[in-house]
Scaffold this motif. Structure first.
Motif, PDB file in Angstrom:
ATOM      1  N   GLU A 102      -0.287  14.231   5.396  1.00 17.39           N
ATOM      2  CA  GLU A 102       0.047  12.870   4.992  1.00 17.39           C
ATOM      3  C   GLU A 102      -0.492  11.907   6.031  1.00 17.39           C
ATOM      4  OE1 GLU A 102       4.155  13.247   2.369  1.00 17.39           O
ATOM      5  OE2 GLU A 102       4.210  12.342   4.361  1.00 17.39           O
TER       6      GLU A 102
ATOM      7  N   PHE B  97      -4.916  -0.591  -4.086  1.00 17.53           N
ATOM      8  CA  PHE B  97      -3.672  -1.160  -4.584  1.00 17.53           C
ATOM      9  C   PHE B  97      -3.794  -2.682  -4.531  1.00 17.53           C
ATOM     10  CE2 PHE B  97      -1.040   2.658  -4.497  1.00 17.53           C
ATOM     11  CZ  PHE B  97      -1.677   3.460  -3.565  1.00 17.53           C
TER      12      PHE B  97
ATOM     13  N   PRO C 184      -2.578   1.085  -9.488  1.00 18.40           N
ATOM     14  CA  PRO C 184      -3.656   1.288  -8.522  1.00 18.40           C
ATOM     15  C   PRO C 184      -4.943   1.789  -9.180  1.00 18.40           C
ATOM     16  CG  PRO C 184      -2.015   3.030  -8.326  1.00 18.40           C
ATOM     17  CD  PRO C 184      -1.450   2.011  -9.266  1.00 18.40           C
TER      18      PRO C 184
ATOM     19  N   LYS D  16      -7.472   4.358  -8.941  1.00 23.03           N
ATOM     20  CA  LYS D  16      -7.598   5.669  -8.317  1.00 23.03           C
ATOM     21  C   LYS D  16      -8.962   6.300  -8.567  1.00 23.03           C
ATOM     22  CE  LYS D  16      -2.713   6.654  -9.272  1.00 23.03           C
ATOM     23  NZ  LYS D  16      -1.760   7.619  -9.845  1.00 23.03           N
TER      24      LYS D  16
ATOM     25  N   SER E 181      -3.723  12.125  -3.416  1.00 24.70           N
ATOM     26  CA  SER E 181      -2.858  11.150  -4.072  1.00 24.70           C
ATOM     27  C   SER E 181      -2.444  10.118  -3.042  1.00 24.70           C
ATOM     28  CB  SER E 181      -1.623  11.814  -4.682  1.00 24.70           C
ATOM     29  OG  SER E 181      -0.834  12.414  -3.664  1.00 24.70           O
ATOM     30  N   ALA E 182      -2.013   8.977  -3.521  1.00 19.89           N
ATOM     31  CA  ALA E 182      -1.558   7.927  -2.617  1.00 19.89           C
ATOM     32  C   ALA E 182      -0.485   7.121  -3.307  1.00 19.89           C
ATOM     33  CB  ALA E 182      -2.705   7.016  -2.186  1.00 19.89           C
ATOM     34  N   GLU E 183       0.400   6.612  -2.504  1.00 17.78           N
ATOM     35  CA  GLU E 183       1.413   5.709  -3.027  1.00 17.78           C
ATOM     36  C   GLU E 183       1.607   4.564  -2.053  1.00 17.78           C
ATOM     37  OE1 GLU E 183       4.985   7.997  -3.500  1.00 17.78           O
ATOM     38  OE2 GLU E 183       5.511   7.838  -1.385  1.00 17.78           O
ATOM     39  N   ARG E 184       2.152   3.503  -2.607  1.00 19.69           N
ATOM     40  CA  ARG E 184       2.440   2.338  -1.789  1.00 19.69           C
ATOM     41  C   ARG E 184       3.853   1.887  -2.123  1.00 19.69           C
ATOM     42  NH1 ARG E 184      -0.703  -3.519  -1.384  1.00 19.69           N
ATOM     43  NH2 ARG E 184       0.229  -4.096   0.616  1.00 19.69           N
ATOM     44  N   THR E 185       4.720   1.990  -1.161  1.00 24.42           N
ATOM     45  CA  THR E 185       6.131   1.719  -1.390  1.00 24.42           C
ATOM     46  C   THR E 185       6.466   0.271  -1.052  1.00 24.42           C
ATOM     47  OG1 THR E 185       6.585   2.581   0.817  1.00 24.42           O
ATOM     48  CG2 THR E 185       6.825   4.094  -1.025  1.00 24.42           C
TER      49      THR E 185
ATOM     50  N   SER F 232       1.621   2.403   2.873  1.00 19.91           N
ATOM     51  CA  SER F 232       0.980   3.343   1.961  1.00 19.91           C
ATOM     52  C   SER F 232       0.829   4.694   2.642  1.00 19.91           C
ATOM     53  CB  SER F 232      -0.392   2.827   1.540  1.00 19.91           C
ATOM     54  OG  SER F 232      -1.050   3.768   0.712  1.00 19.91           O
ATOM     55  N   THR F 233       0.941   5.733   1.827  1.00 16.96           N
ATOM     56  CA  THR F 233       0.742   7.099   2.315  1.00 16.96           C
ATOM     57  C   THR F 233      -0.317   7.770   1.466  1.00 16.96           C
ATOM     58  OG1 THR F 233       3.056   7.268   3.012  1.00 16.96           O
ATOM     59  CG2 THR F 233       1.819   9.320   2.783  1.00 16.96           C
TER      60      THR F 233
END
Lengths: 118, 114
Positions: free
Chosen positions: A20, A49, A55, A57, A66-70, A75-76
């Motif tokens: 990560e 994002f 997003p 991708k 994969s990535a996410e933004r909280t 973002s991770t």
């Protein structure tokens, strides 16, 4: 914060492990990008994002990425079952807008996370 | 889809000589164009940008770039190169028909010889 912060700065992992990578953008920046820079290569777009939009991708090289933004901030980027070809510097950048206007799309880059897969 | 091409992978110039780094883009409308520089061990830094107006734009560190629509080019220039300019230079375009993301060229590595 004053700049884009990425962690870890260096990561060495064994093939097959998950990693990560974290990006903390400039406060208030609505757009966040992940790029990959391999040795001798240019900047390869991974994911983008923009605010609350879905997003983009389209640059993710495989479903292992994969990535996410909280909360519209941190973002991770997650790489599952890492392979040696994943070794690269992963750069995160943020900007104040992704939709045009003076000052838009001027990215501020983090220092990057160097990933080495053994 | 929009794209950016930097034809020169590596360029070597003598200190004090002039420099021109080439960048060609593909985009139907007026593009938003950028040049970034990545010095050894450093992050990317914006040199200059073009959105509209005067086609000759001035940037930091004495760099300038000229937007030429007829040639789909946005070449970076500097009249006299310094040893500290040795770095990798990236041209980029905003891909508005791809959601507004920034697309980079492959980069040009500049070496400066004494």
């Amino acid at each position: 914060g004053a700049g884009v912060s990425q962690s870890p700065s260096n990561k060495v992992t064994e093939k097959g492990k998950d990693v990560e990578l974290r990006c903390d953008p400039i406060s208030g920046h609505t757009a966040l990008y992940w790029y990959r820079q391999s040795l001798g290569q240019g900047l390869e777009f991974l994911i983008y994002f923009q605010g609350n939009s879905a997003p983009d991708k389209s640059g993710l090289p495989s479903d292992r990425f994969s990535a996410e933004r909280t909360g519209g901030s941190v973002s991770t980027l997650t790489i599952q079952r890492t392979q040696q070809e994943d070794s690269a510097v992963y750069l995160c950048a943020s900007s104040s807008s992704g939709t045009g206007g003076f000052g838009a799309n001027v990215l501020t880059f983090g220092a990057g996370s160097r990933l080495t897969v053994l | 889809a929009q794209s950016v091409t930097q034809p020169d992978i590596h360029i070597t110039v003598s200190e004090g000589a002039s420099l021109e780094l080439r960048c060609n883009y593909s985009y139907g409308a007026t593009p938003y164009l950028f040049w970034y520089v990545q010095s050894p061990g450093q992050g990317l830094q914006l040199l200059l940008k073009y959105f509209s107006g005067d086609t000759l734009v001035q940037g930091i560190k004495g760099f300038e770039a000229e937007f030429k629509r007829s040639q789909s080019s946005f070449n970076l220039r500097k009249p006299s190169v310094h040893w500290s300019d040795a770095a990798e230079y990236f041209c980029a375009v905003v891909a508005y028909n791809q959601g507004g993301k920034l697309i980079f060229g492959q980069g040009t590595e500049l070496s400066v010889k004494p």
